[in-house]
Design a protein around this motif. Sequence first.
Motif, mmCIF file in Angstrom:
data_model
loop_
_atom_site.group_PDB
_atom_site.id
_atom_site.type_symbol
_atom_site.label_atom_id
_atom_site.label_comp_id
_atom_site.label_asym_id
_atom_site.label_seq_id
_atom_site.Cartn_x
_atom_site.Cartn_y
_atom_site.Cartn_z
ATOM 1 N N MET A 62 17.678 1.525 -5.127
ATOM 2 C CA MET A 62 18.097 2.085 -6.414
ATOM 3 C C MET A 62 17.345 3.382 -6.713
ATOM 4 N N SER A 63 16.058 3.418 -6.418
ATOM 5 C CA SER A 63 15.255 4.616 -6.659
ATOM 6 C C SER A 63 15.764 5.785 -5.814
ATOM 7 N N LEU A 64 16.064 5.519 -4.539
ATOM 8 C CA LEU A 64 16.574 6.565 -3.664
ATOM 9 C C LEU A 64 17.935 7.056 -4.143
ATOM 10 N N ALA A 65 18.797 6.137 -4.566
ATOM 11 C CA ALA A 65 20.111 6.532 -5.086
ATOM 12 C C ALA A 65 19.949 7.470 -6.282
ATOM 13 N N GLY A 66 19.024 7.154 -7.166
ATOM 14 C CA GLY A 66 18.787 7.995 -8.327
ATOM 15 C C GLY A 66 18.257 9.368 -7.953
ATOM 16 N N GLU A 67 17.328 9.413 -7.016
ATOM 17 C CA GLU A 67 16.770 10.695 -6.586
ATOM 18 C C GLU A 67 17.818 11.550 -5.872
ATOM 19 N N LEU A 68 18.649 10.925 -5.039
ATOM 20 C CA LEU A 68 19.708 11.668 -4.359
ATOM 21 C C LEU A 68 20.721 12.206 -5.364
ATOM 22 N N ASP A 69 21.071 11.404 -6.361
ATOM 23 C CA ASP A 69 21.970 11.878 -7.419
ATOM 24 C C ASP A 69 21.368 13.086 -8.129
ATOM 25 N N SER A 70 20.061 13.031 -8.386
ATOM 26 C CA SER A 70 19.414 14.098 -9.166
ATOM 27 C C SER A 70 19.393 15.435 -8.435
ATOM 28 N N VAL A 71 19.497 15.409 -7.089
ATOM 29 C CA VAL A 71 19.541 16.674 -6.335
ATOM 30 C C VAL A 71 20.972 17.032 -5.926
ATOM 31 N N GLY A 72 21.957 16.289 -6.445
ATOM 32 C CA GLY A 72 23.355 16.630 -6.219
ATOM 33 C C GLY A 72 23.926 16.189 -4.894
ATOM 34 N N THR A 73 23.272 15.226 -4.229
ATOM 35 C CA THR A 73 23.786 14.716 -2.954
ATOM 36 C C THR A 73 23.808 13.184 -2.998
ATOM 37 N N PRO A 74 24.754 12.616 -3.730
ATOM 38 C CA PRO A 74 24.797 11.156 -3.833
ATOM 39 C C PRO A 74 25.042 10.505 -2.474
ATOM 40 N N ALA A 75 24.471 9.347 -2.303
ATOM 41 C CA ALA A 75 24.610 8.618 -1.040
ATOM 42 C C ALA A 75 25.928 7.863 -1.000
ATOM 43 N N ASP A 76 26.488 7.764 0.213
ATOM 44 C CA ASP A 76 27.633 6.888 0.427
ATOM 45 C C ASP A 76 27.157 5.449 0.613
ATOM 46 N N LEU A 77 26.022 5.293 1.295
ATOM 47 C CA LEU A 77 25.486 3.964 1.585
ATOM 48 C C LEU A 77 23.984 4.072 1.808
ATOM 49 N N ILE A 78 23.238 3.142 1.230
ATOM 50 C CA ILE A 78 21.793 3.044 1.448
ATOM 51 C C ILE A 78 21.492 1.612 1.863
ATOM 52 N N THR A 79 20.806 1.449 2.982
ATOM 53 C CA THR A 79 20.387 0.131 3.447
ATOM 54 C C THR A 79 18.878 0.144 3.619
ATOM 55 N N SER A 80 18.187 -0.689 2.855
ATOM 56 C CA SER A 80 16.731 -0.766 2.925
ATOM 57 C C SER A 80 16.303 -2.147 3.403
ATOM 58 N N THR A 81 15.265 -2.175 4.220
ATOM 59 C CA THR A 81 14.709 -3.422 4.732
ATOM 60 C C THR A 81 13.203 -3.369 4.567
ATOM 61 N N ALA A 82 12.626 -4.407 3.973
ATOM 62 C CA ALA A 82 11.178 -4.494 3.817
ATOM 63 C C ALA A 82 10.656 -5.664 4.631
ATOM 64 N N THR A 83 9.672 -5.403 5.472
ATOM 65 C CA THR A 83 9.016 -6.434 6.266
ATOM 66 C C THR A 83 7.615 -6.623 5.704
ATOM 67 N N VAL A 84 7.342 -7.806 5.184
ATOM 68 C CA VAL A 84 6.076 -8.129 4.548
ATOM 69 C C VAL A 84 5.217 -8.894 5.548
ATOM 70 N N TYR A 85 3.975 -8.451 5.733
ATOM 71 C CA TYR A 85 3.059 -9.075 6.677
ATOM 72 C C TYR A 85 2.084 -9.971 5.924
ATOM 73 N N LEU A 86 2.187 -11.271 6.130
ATOM 74 C CA LEU A 86 1.258 -12.255 5.578
ATOM 75 C C LEU A 86 0.231 -12.540 6.660
ATOM 76 N N VAL A 87 -1.028 -12.202 6.394
ATOM 77 C CA VAL A 87 -2.078 -12.282 7.406
ATOM 78 C C VAL A 87 -3.180 -13.204 6.914
ATOM 79 N N GLY A 88 -3.536 -14.195 7.759
ATOM 80 C CA GLY A 88 -4.626 -15.106 7.449
ATOM 81 C C GLY A 88 -5.935 -14.608 8.024
ATOM 82 N N GLY A 89 -6.993 -14.758 7.251
ATOM 83 C CA GLY A 89 -8.310 -14.337 7.714
ATOM 84 C C GLY A 89 -9.384 -15.199 7.082
ATOM 85 N N ASP A 90 -10.615 -14.760 7.195
ATOM 86 C CA ASP A 90 -11.746 -15.526 6.672
ATOM 87 C C ASP A 90 -11.638 -15.756 5.167
#
Length: 144
Positions: A62-90
């Motif tokens: 949504m943030s990227l869509a808004g920023e692209l709109d603000s510069v006059g180049t709206p997106a046709d499609l945005i696909t975002s993927t977040a990979t979260v790393y859960l790490v065990g330690g001491d």
Amino acid sequence: MTTIKRTSSATWNGGIESGSGRINVGRSEVVLPFSLKTRIGADPSTNPEELLGSALAGCYSMSLAGELDSVGTPADLITSTATVYLVGGDGGFSIPTVDLAVTAQVAGITESDFQGVAQKAHEGCPVSRLFNADVRLTANLELR
């Protein structure tokens, strides 16, 4: 100043090994089961880390869509993927890193301008700012 409140909840029954819970997602009727096996194993359903990743991917899109709109180049499609790393330690488990990858189909923008807009969207995304983890953004432009 505008304040918008959103609330989700979770319940847990039993101990960590044999127990399970349900996550109620906001105002929707979505209720997601979760357990230790869905968190560290391969059992189907979800876990808090996947929900954090979903929140980041959705917010950033949504943030990227808004920023692209603000510069006059709206997106046709945005696909975002977040990979979260859960790490065990001491000191227990932590989330030190999140990889955020986005591919956007946008006409009329250069690669350089797109990278600048993508970074600005990352810096302005409320969920990105929530994380104290190292959120590493990779932005890919697909010209149309």
